[in-house]
Each structure stands twice: as structure tokens, then as C-alpha cells.
Design a protein around this motif. Structure first.
Motif, mmCIF file in Angstrom:
data_model
loop_
_atom_site.group_PDB
_atom_site.id
_atom_site.type_symbol
_atom_site.label_atom_id
_atom_site.label_comp_id
_atom_site.label_asym_id
_atom_site.label_seq_id
_atom_site.Cartn_x
_atom_site.Cartn_y
_atom_site.Cartn_z
ATOM 1 N N ASP A 84 0.913 -1.098 -0.056
ATOM 2 C CA ASP A 84 -0.101 -0.018 -0.014
ATOM 3 C C ASP A 84 0.858 1.337 0.217
ATOM 4 O O ASP A 84 0.377 2.337 0.260
ATOM 5 N N TYR A 85 2.069 1.170 -0.395
ATOM 6 C CA TYR A 85 2.994 2.276 -0.357
ATOM 7 C C TYR A 85 2.535 3.119 -1.492
ATOM 8 O O TYR A 85 2.542 2.772 -2.515
ATOM 9 N N VAL A 86 2.227 4.566 -1.158
ATOM 10 C CA VAL A 86 1.986 5.272 -2.181
ATOM 11 C C VAL A 86 3.168 5.885 -3.058
ATOM 12 O O VAL A 86 4.028 6.431 -2.674
ATOM 13 N N LEU A 87 3.136 5.723 -4.244
ATOM 14 C CA LEU A 87 4.358 6.260 -5.138
ATOM 15 C C LEU A 87 4.371 7.680 -5.570
ATOM 16 O O LEU A 87 3.232 8.175 -5.465
ATOM 17 N N GLN A 88 5.250 8.176 -5.842
ATOM 18 C CA GLN A 88 5.635 9.528 -6.257
ATOM 19 C C GLN A 88 6.343 9.545 -7.745
ATOM 20 O O GLN A 88 6.851 8.529 -8.245
ATOM 21 N N ASP A 89 6.049 10.733 -8.537
ATOM 22 C CA ASP A 89 6.724 10.647 -9.673
ATOM 23 C C ASP A 89 8.126 10.472 -9.803
ATOM 24 O O ASP A 89 8.950 10.990 -8.909
ATOM 25 N N ARG A 90 8.620 9.668 -10.902
ATOM 26 C CA ARG A 90 10.021 9.291 -10.977
ATOM 27 C C ARG A 90 10.679 8.192 -10.103
ATOM 28 O O ARG A 90 11.819 8.200 -9.769
ATOM 29 N N ASP A 91 9.623 7.391 -9.054
ATOM 30 C CA ASP A 91 10.101 6.656 -8.206
ATOM 31 C C ASP A 91 10.529 5.595 -9.309
ATOM 32 O O ASP A 91 9.963 5.101 -10.401
ATOM 33 N N ILE A 92 11.587 4.712 -8.701
ATOM 34 C CA ILE A 92 12.215 3.385 -9.201
ATOM 35 C C ILE A 92 11.614 2.334 -8.243
ATOM 36 O O ILE A 92 11.885 2.354 -7.167
ATOM 37 N N VAL A 93 11.204 1.130 -9.066
ATOM 38 C CA VAL A 93 10.407 0.201 -8.077
ATOM 39 C C VAL A 93 11.138 -1.236 -8.781
ATOM 40 O O VAL A 93 11.271 -1.406 -9.904
#
Length: 325
Positions: A312-321
Motif C-alpha cells: 500500500d506504499y503510495v508512489l511518487q513521480d519518478r520513483d524506481i521500483v
């Protein structure tokens, strides 16, 4: 138990009675269902509205399969679809030609654009689709335009800042979008509509001598708090800032992925809505990945690089996963 219907419901009901096309009837029914008071006294009315709405949607789907190709339908491509709307000679085609690779017909006479035309606007590492549409006037609105605009993810309202009739253009365009429920504050589940925050007003031909004065008039006499962005397809004024603004109003983020032990793929980001989670990213990658996913690590918005995070981690712009199975 009395229904206690609101004025908003009666307005939507009146729109339904005046609707001519299936598209307009669906929009009106969606509005009625969205604003009807939700209590025991309206349960039968809600059920009837849902039944009529379902029937109309089926009818619309059958017509779309058997009828000729709809010239106003533009298939979505890229990170988002942004439709342009405005009066004749407000510079819609010139703007699309200036910021995309499309070559729309640009002419000094009105109604040179007769059907929608799409072009892809580059923004950093993604492309955003812009759709030039036939113009509207107080006397003429092309049939099929409302559906094309409602299908978009965001809207650009173009007003000719070089014209002494710019305020009238602005007021009519905004009224049309509101009356047709294309732009709506209460866009809810199962109703189509574009929130006001995804509607952007552009003052085109900002290079004209009288444009500054006309823009001030629109800001002073137009709707309170309405932002107006001056642009010029001739001089390029405001075009780079416009690209960033369009990206912002779309409410999207770019998320990059990497395979364990390898460098991240920074060329083809996944496009997600703001507020999306690791779980939603996994679904975008492959429908079975959420079930197979064992761990996710993130670079970018996390407290430290490569941090393990929950689904449920909320992603942000330009994150790398990095997702492991």
C-alpha cells in the motif's frame, strides 16, 4: 417517505427531457443518479434510473458496433488525452502544430477543422496526446463534439486574446462545458465528466498588441479565481511552461522498474494516477504479479535508497521500483 428532490436533480431531469442523442441522455441520467438524495424514499427512483442508464449504454454499444466509424472518436494514446475546444480561428490547430509532430490544416478562415485530429506532444520522457477539434460558436456546435470532449482526460479552452470578443468566447465555452456536464464538480463513480481542475484556459495570440489588455479584462470580468495562461504559437510564448502545466493537471506520475541486479529501465515508465500504490503498479505490469509478488524495493521517495515497502506504499513521480517474486 417523501423524495425531497433537489433543484440540481430537477435541472438534470430537464436536461434529460431535452436530450437528443444517446450520449446526451446518458450524461443526463448519470447526473440525475449522482445528485439524487440517497435515502429510502428514493430507492425505487434510483433503481429506475440505473435500469434506464444500463439500457441506454447497451443501446449505445450496439449502435457503435453496427454504425459507421464515429469520426469524433479518437483512441487514447500516450500518457493522457487532452482535447482542445474553442471558437473559430482561436489557434487550436496552430497550437497543436507548434507542440506536436502533427500537421493540422491551418487556415485564416473559420471551420477549416471539420473532424478531430490528434498529435503527440513530447514532455521529457513521455508523450501526451493533444486532440484538435472542430470549432464551436453560439450558433453552431458540431454533433458528436460533447462525446469527444467527455472522453478526454483533460481540456484546453482556447480564447483569442487578440479579439475584442474574447470575454464572450470565454463565457460561452465555459457555459457549454457546464451545461453539457462535460466539466463537473461532482464527478463520481460511474459518471463521466472532467473535474474543473483538469480544465485549463489558454489566451492564444498573446503576441498581439491588444492581448494584454484583453487578458486583464477576462481575468477581471470572468469567473472568480479562473486562471488564464497566455500563449502564442507564433512566438512560442508560454509553450514550454504549458507542457509542464498539462502534465500537472493530468494528475499522473511516472514510475520506472528494474530487474534485481540490473540497471533500471528509464526509457519506458509506467504511467499511473497520483496516489497509486505498489499494488496498482504490479497490476499494471501483469495481472498475476500481485499474487506472485514477495517483496518490493523503492528508490526515490523512500527514506533511503532501496528501501523495502508494503503493497500500500503510495508512489511518487519518478520513483524506481524493484519487485521480486
Amino acid at each position: 417517505m417523501p423524495a425531497n428532490l433537489t433543484p440540481q436533480y430537477y435541472d438534470a431531469e430537464e436536461s434529460y427531457k431535452k436530450a437528443v442523442t444517446v450520449e446526451e441522455k446518458i450524461a443526463a441520467l448519470e447526473e440525475m443518479l449522482a445528485v439524487i438524495p440517497k435515502h429510502k424514499g428514493t430507492e425505487k427512483m434510483q433503481a429506475d434510473l440505473k435500469k434506464r442508464l444500463s439500457k441506454l449504454r447497451e443501446e449505445g454499444q450496439k449502435k457503435s458496433k453496427t454504425a459507421r466509424i464515429d469520426p469524433f472518436f479518437i483512441e487514447k494514446q500516450g500518457a493522457g488525452q487532452v482535447a482542445l475546444v474553442g471558437f473559430p480561428n482561436t489557434g487550436k490547430s496552430a497550437l497543436v502544430g507548434a507542440v506536436t509532430r502533427a500537421r493540422p490544416k491551418i487556415a485564416g478562415y473559420p471551420f477549416s477543422t471539420t473532424v478531430p485530429l490528434a498529435g503527440m506532444m513530447p514532455y521529457e520522457d513521455i508523450y501526451i496526446q493533444l486532440v484538435d477539434t472542430p470549432p464551436i460558436t453560439q450558433e453552431i456546435v458540431p454533433p458528436g463534439l460533447a462525446g469527444a470532449l467527455r472522453n478526454a482526460d483533460a481540456l484546453l479552452v482556447l480564447v483569442d486574446a487578440g479579439s475584442d470578443e474574447c470575454l464572450e468566447q470565454l463565457e460561452f465555452c465555459l457555459k457549454y462545458l457546464n451545461d453539457k456536464k462535460i466539466v463537473r464538480d461532482d464527478a463520481a463513480l460511474n459518471t463521466r465528466g472532467i473535474p474543473p481542475g483538469r480544465r485549463l484556459v489558454l489566451a492564444t495570440r498573446a503576441d498581439m498588441p491588444n492581448s494584454s489588455d484583453n487578458i486583464e479584462i477576462m481575468r477581471e470580468l470572468g469567473p472568480a479565481g479562473l486562471e488564464i495562461y497566455p500563449v502564442s504559437a507564433v512566438t512560442g510564448v508560454g509553450l514550454e511552461a504549458l507542457k509542464e502545466k498539462i502534465f500537472t493537471i493530468l494528475g499522473i506520475i511516472r514510475v520506472y522498474t528494474k530487474v534485481p541486479g540490473k540497471e533500471p529501465d528509464l526509457k519506458t515508465p509506467f504511467i499511473l494516477q497520483q496516489g497509486s500504490t505498489i499494488q496498482e503498479l504490479a497490476v499494471s505490469i501483469h495481472r498475476d504479479l500481485p499474487r506472485l509478488m514477495k517483496n518490493a524495493r523503492i528508490w526515490g521517495s523512500a527514506r533511503f535508497e532501496g528501501q523495502s515497502v508494503m503493497r500500500d506504499y503510495v508512489l511518487q513521480d519518478r520513483d524506481i521500483v524493484e519487485i521480486t517474486q
